[in-house]
Design an enzyme around this catalytic site. Sequence first.
Site, PDB file in Angstrom:
ATOM      1  N   LYS A  28      -3.880  -1.862  14.365  1.00  0.00           N
ATOM      2  CA  LYS A  28      -3.063  -0.904  15.105  1.00  0.00           C
ATOM      3  C   LYS A  28      -3.514  -0.801  16.563  1.00  0.00           C
ATOM      4  O   LYS A  28      -4.706  -0.770  16.845  1.00  0.00           O
ATOM      5  CB  LYS A  28      -3.130   0.459  14.410  1.00  0.00           C
ATOM      6  CG  LYS A  28      -2.283   0.460  13.142  1.00  0.00           C
ATOM      7  CD  LYS A  28      -2.200   1.822  12.525  1.00  0.00           C
ATOM      8  CE  LYS A  28      -3.301   2.049  11.536  1.00  0.00           C
ATOM      9  NZ  LYS A  28      -3.089   1.404  10.243  1.00  0.00           N
ATOM     10  N   VAL A  38      -5.481   0.205   3.106  1.00  0.00           N
ATOM     11  CA  VAL A  38      -5.658  -1.245   2.998  1.00  0.00           C
ATOM     12  C   VAL A  38      -6.875  -1.555   2.118  1.00  0.00           C
ATOM     13  O   VAL A  38      -6.803  -2.377   1.198  1.00  0.00           O
ATOM     14  CB  VAL A  38      -5.806  -1.883   4.401  1.00  0.00           C
ATOM     15  CG1 VAL A  38      -6.275  -3.332   4.299  1.00  0.00           C
ATOM     16  CG2 VAL A  38      -4.474  -1.802   5.151  1.00  0.00           C
ATOM     17  N   GLU A  95       0.821  -1.212   0.000  1.00  0.00           N
ATOM     18  CA  GLU A  95       0.000   0.000   0.000  1.00  0.00           C
ATOM     19  C   GLU A  95       0.853   1.260   0.000  1.00  0.00           C
ATOM     20  O   GLU A  95       2.072   1.212   0.225  1.00  0.00           O
ATOM     21  CB  GLU A  95      -0.934   0.002   1.207  1.00  0.00           C
ATOM     22  CG  GLU A  95      -0.191   0.014   2.531  1.00  0.00           C
ATOM     23  CD  GLU A  95      -0.963   0.720   3.628  1.00  0.00           C
ATOM     24  OE1 GLU A  95      -1.340   1.885   3.430  1.00  0.00           O
ATOM     25  OE2 GLU A  95      -1.157   0.108   4.687  1.00  0.00           O
ATOM     26  N   LYS A 129      -5.874  10.505   0.863  1.00  0.00           N
ATOM     27  CA  LYS A 129      -5.891   9.151   1.434  1.00  0.00           C
ATOM     28  C   LYS A 129      -7.139   8.444   0.900  1.00  0.00           C
ATOM     29  O   LYS A 129      -8.252   8.877   1.142  1.00  0.00           O
ATOM     30  CB  LYS A 129      -5.914   9.270   2.964  1.00  0.00           C
ATOM     31  CG  LYS A 129      -6.030   7.960   3.715  1.00  0.00           C
ATOM     32  CD  LYS A 129      -5.988   8.218   5.226  1.00  0.00           C
ATOM     33  CE  LYS A 129      -6.517   7.036   6.007  1.00  0.00           C
ATOM     34  NZ  LYS A 129      -6.642   7.330   7.455  1.00  0.00           N
ATOM     35  N   ASP A 181     -16.656   5.416  14.456  1.00  0.00           N
ATOM     36  CA  ASP A 181     -15.457   5.359  13.612  1.00  0.00           C
ATOM     37  C   ASP A 181     -14.949   3.919  13.502  1.00  0.00           C
ATOM     38  O   ASP A 181     -14.276   3.410  14.397  1.00  0.00           O
ATOM     39  CB  ASP A 181     -14.369   6.281  14.183  1.00  0.00           C
ATOM     40  CG  ASP A 181     -13.202   6.448  13.223  1.00  0.00           C
ATOM     41  OD1 ASP A 181     -13.138   5.716  12.209  1.00  0.00           O
ATOM     42  OD2 ASP A 181     -12.342   7.315  13.489  1.00  0.00           O
ATOM     43  N   ASP A 234     -11.529  -0.730   6.112  1.00  0.00           N
ATOM     44  CA  ASP A 234     -10.674  -1.914   5.892  1.00  0.00           C
ATOM     45  C   ASP A 234     -11.409  -3.206   6.282  1.00  0.00           C
ATOM     46  O   ASP A 234     -11.220  -4.247   5.657  1.00  0.00           O
ATOM     47  CB  ASP A 234      -9.384  -1.833   6.732  1.00  0.00           C
ATOM     48  CG  ASP A 234      -8.434  -0.733   6.281  1.00  0.00           C
ATOM     49  OD1 ASP A 234      -8.689  -0.097   5.237  1.00  0.00           O
ATOM     50  OD2 ASP A 234      -7.434  -0.518   6.998  1.00  0.00           O
TER      51      ASP A 234
HETATM   52  N1  PSU Z   1      -0.251   0.496   8.601  1.00  0.00           N
HETATM   53  C1  PSU Z   1       0.748   1.277   9.079  1.00  0.00           C
HETATM   54  N2  PSU Z   1       0.598   2.638   8.948  1.00  0.00           N
HETATM   55  C2  PSU Z   1      -0.502   3.196   8.322  1.00  0.00           C
HETATM   56  C3  PSU Z   1      -1.540   2.357   7.815  1.00  0.00           C
HETATM   57  C4  PSU Z   1      -1.353   1.003   7.981  1.00  0.00           C
HETATM   58  O1  PSU Z   1       1.744   0.775   9.633  1.00  0.00           O
HETATM   59  O2  PSU Z   1      -0.579   4.417   8.201  1.00  0.00           O
HETATM   60  C5  PSU Z   1      -2.778   2.947   7.117  1.00  0.00           C
HETATM   61  C6  PSU Z   1      -3.404   1.886   6.209  1.00  0.00           C
HETATM   62  O3  PSU Z   1      -3.473   2.435   4.912  1.00  0.00           O
HETATM   63  C7  PSU Z   1      -4.783   1.654   6.773  1.00  0.00           C
HETATM   64  C8  PSU Z   1      -5.101   3.009   7.291  1.00  0.00           C
HETATM   65  O4  PSU Z   1      -5.699   1.190   5.805  1.00  0.00           O
HETATM   66  O5  PSU Z   1      -3.874   3.377   7.945  1.00  0.00           O
HETATM   67  C9  PSU Z   1      -6.307   2.999   8.201  1.00  0.00           C
HETATM   68  O6  PSU Z   1      -6.909   4.263   8.182  1.00  0.00           O
HETATM   69  P1  PSU Z   1      -8.394   4.452   8.779  1.00  0.00           P
HETATM   70  O7  PSU Z   1      -8.283   4.089  10.214  1.00  0.00           O
HETATM   71  O8  PSU Z   1      -8.709   5.916   8.550  1.00  0.00           O
HETATM   72  O9  PSU Z   1      -9.302   3.547   7.995  1.00  0.00           O
HETATM   73 MN    MN Z   2     -11.954   6.043  10.396  1.00  0.00          MN
END
Ligand code: PSU
Ligand code: MN
Length: 305
Positions: free
Chosen positions: A159, A106, A25, A86, A138, A142
């Site tokens: 995460k 992702v 990604e 993004k 929220d 993914d």
């Molecule tokens: N993994 C990492 N760092 C990141 C991400 C993943 O080590 O920044 C990114 C990925 O692209 C994942 C996104 O899909 O963070 C999730 O964002 P959100 O919580 O807004 O869906």
């Molecule tokens: Mn979000």
Amino acid sequence: MTLPLAFSPEVAAARAAGRPLVALESTIVTHGMPWPQNLETARAVEDDVRGAGAVPATIAAMEGVIHIGLAPDRLEQLARAEGVVKLSRADLAVCLAQGRTGATTVAATMIAAHLAGIAVFATGGIGGVHRGAETSFDISADLQELARTPVTVVAAGAKAILDLGKTLEVLETLGVPVIAMGQDAFPAFWSRDSGLQAPLRLDDPVAIAAAHAMRARLGIAGGQLVANPIPTADEIPAAELAPLIAQVQAEAGAAGITGKAVTPFLLQRILSLTAGRSLAANIALVRSNARLAAAIAVALADGDN
Ligand code: PSU
Ligand code: MN
């Protein structure tokens, strides 16, 4: 109608030769890590995939097409760029139609990989259910993507800034196999053990490839999440991170951060509070995930699954 895909020379050659490919990604490059570690990491991750016998395909939207594989100059251009969009499932078509530059999360990388016929994808950590989601709603797109697009995603769990218990519950509801690699615990990104049990466990890439192939034979929609614990030498114990995560969570709330900005904000704050240790761990875990993803892609290409 042709698909709006552009293959890099390396990826085009790999496709022609039927070699195993691993999708990577680009949001981690534009929003997940600071310059210049973002570019250094993206390059190292690509080399890790090559070293493990597969071909890397870093994915991003530029000039109205999805690039499947970024030549070195394009990768650097993306890593240096500011204000890159993004992209998740919702944003992909608008970005392409407007000819803007976008980095794939992702979810969007899974869509692109599937369009390009790539079955395996390595990242750092997937998005999931945020803490306080019962009021903020929220939940990362993914999770839905894992339920509908047939790509095996190798991540170090979700995460640790997220509510991991709720994330596992939603993945279960959506029918996504969550497979811990080589251990019973669900890993927590910078730490090997979240304190939660992973629903499934497999101990080698061949078994993971066989499960991917069986899912396809059964016609079950969606992919698999492979939760690969960060290498022991690089981990930050969960207990050490817990107070920092609580602190940055409160900061995000106080600053009114919402939507797409939440995850980059939290990661950036953890990076500052750990004086870069979280970044070093993040780099190590993505590289480890890339090596495992390559081994899975090689096993899938070897067939007999
Ligand atoms: N993994 C990492 N760092 C990141 C991400 C993943 O080590 O920044 C990114 C990925 O692209 C994942 C996104 O899909 O963070 C999730 O964002 P959100 O919580 O807004 O869906
Ligand atoms: Mn979000």
